[in-house]
Design an enzyme around this catalytic site. Structure first.
Site: not given
Ligand code: S3P
Length: 430
Positions: A20, A166, A318, A349
């Site tokens: 990031s 984001q 994540d 996921r």
């Protein structure tokens, strides 16, 4: 890649720079005046895509291994790309660059690989459109390829329906080109690297937490210029996560992971590991360019299941694939809730974690916003379908180290997206 179980991982490792932060250094350096020098830049495919996009926008970027030098041309120095901007697999590149491109006096098109082009972009198109931007989905399906043409941007006060760094960063970057103040409020604070780093570059930006709730707001006002910086990127906690899990799960292990960014908006994993009974110690804590950094010492531990939900989710989103692997090996039940965002990552996921853990013999139930894992049953080797998702490949490589028999990781090269040296780094610990 085929892997079998092992014992006794010992030693020190470093992991590549934070993904990031690496993206943001390149983006902000490109629209800042003067030179930005980056050390420990992540040479993963996603961040290389960001460099290539800004080169296409007329910025000179020299890269020598993990050192990067950017000759920034200021807020209004980008030039029209001659081709479509290829963002590869990178959602961060797509969403952040869209905020910058919305404020430019030229047209641009952005596209990526098939996974990227199926991820939701309405979440940025809606607020950017409210700001006066002209952004459309070329196939009219709410996804990339995106087409952006010049628009006159004005400030908005936006409440994001999802806590997404984001989305927040996209709006704040467009805010640099707006004619007034822009603010973004999210239900719980997502990673705040944009806010911290833009401040270092000289932007007029501040953030605050709502007293009495989990809400967080970031506010930006347009400024004359940003100014080039020298930045050393800390090690990526999302990459360190695999070595943390390996250290906790593999019998008779002790691993020191050096110089890792432990920004609280990213470090939810550490809290979860400790709550699960993990032996984790932070050493040598210090700050680099506004970001907290530490060495992380991990020793083999007996883990137990917990419930993971609410405001900690954005701080470990994540890491959920590797947390699920730890939960499979922990005693008792782990419940993960409030994590519907998992469905729109590089793969769905919830599905990829559930299917692959089931194939290794774990009792796991997918839910709409997470999963329920009945841990403690030994895992056995199987064939892991990564669907080219780097975090699935790495999480299940760790599962392979504690499973009976051999595990085959399909398309394991996808680790190149964020951690090209992932498999080599293990050699240091054997
Ligand atoms: C990122 C934000 C997160 C994270 C992604 C990187 C960033 O995505 O999952 O890997 O650099 O801002 P969301 O903003 O979609 O939650």
């Amino acid at each position: 890649m085929e892997l079998t179980n092992i014992t006794g991982l010992k030693g020190e490792v470093t992991v590549p720079g934070d993904k990031s932060i690496s993206h943001r250094c390149v983006m902000f350096g490109s629209i800042a005046k003067g030179i930005t020098e980056i050390q420990n830049f992540l040479e993963g495919a996603d961040c290389l895509a960001t460099i290539s996009c800004f080169r296409s926008l007329g910025i000179e970027i020299e890269k020598n291994g993990t050192s990067v030098l950017i000759r920034g041309k200021g807020l209004h120095g980008l030039t029209a790309p001659s081709n479509l901007l290829d963002v590869g697999n990178s959602g961060t590149t797509t969403r952040l660059i869209s905020g910058i491109l919305a404020g430019q006096p030229f047209d641009s098109k952005i596209s990526g690989d098939s996974s990227l082009n199926s991820r939701p972009m309405k979440r940025i198109m809606e607020p950017l459109t409210q700001m006066g931007a002209n952004i459309s989905s070329i196939l009219r399906n709410g996804c990339a390829p995106l087409y952006i043409t010049p628009g006159h941007l004005h400030g908005i006060h936006y409440h994001t329906p999802v806590a997404s760094a984001q989305v927040k960063s996209c709006i704040l970057l467009a805010g640099l080109y707006a004619d007034g103040e822009t603010s973004v409020t999210e239900a719980s604070l997502s990673r705040n690297h944009t806010e911290l780093m833009l401040q270092e570059f000289g932007a007029d930006i501040h953030s605050f937490l709502d007293a009495g709730s989990t809400k967080a707001t970031a506010v930006i006002r347009p400024c004359e210029e940003l100014y080039g910086q020298k930045i050393t990127v800390p090690g990526d906690i999302s990459s360190a996560a695999y070595f943390i899990a390996a250290g906790l799960l593999v019998p008779d292990s002790e691993i020191l992971i050096k110089e890792i960014g432990v920004n609280p908006t990213r470090a939810g994993l550490l809290e979860v590991c400790q709550d699960m009974g993990g032996d984790i110690t932070l050493l040598n804590q210090h700050t680099v360019a506004g970001e907290p950094v530490a060495d992380i010492l991990v020793r083999t531990s007996r883990l137990h299941g917990i419930t993971i939900e609410g405001k900690i989710i954005p701080a470990l989103i994540d890491e959920i694939p590797i947390i699920a692997v730890m939960a499979a090996m922990a005693d008792g039940i782990t419940i993960i809730r409030d994590a519907a965002e998992l469905k729109v990552k590089e793969s769905d996921r919830i599905e990829t974690v559930t299917d692959n853990l089931k194939s290794m013999g774990c009792n796991i139930i997918p839910t709409d916003d997470g999963m329920i894992i009945h841990g403690g049953k030994p895992l056995h080797g199987s064939t892991i379908h990564t669907l080219l998702d780097h975090r699935i490949a790495m999480a299940f490589s760790i599962a392979a180290l504690v499973a009976e028999g051999t595990t085959k990781i399909l398309d394991s090269h996808c680790v190149d997206v964020s951690f090209p040296s992932f498999y080599d780094t293990f050699e240091n610990l054997l």
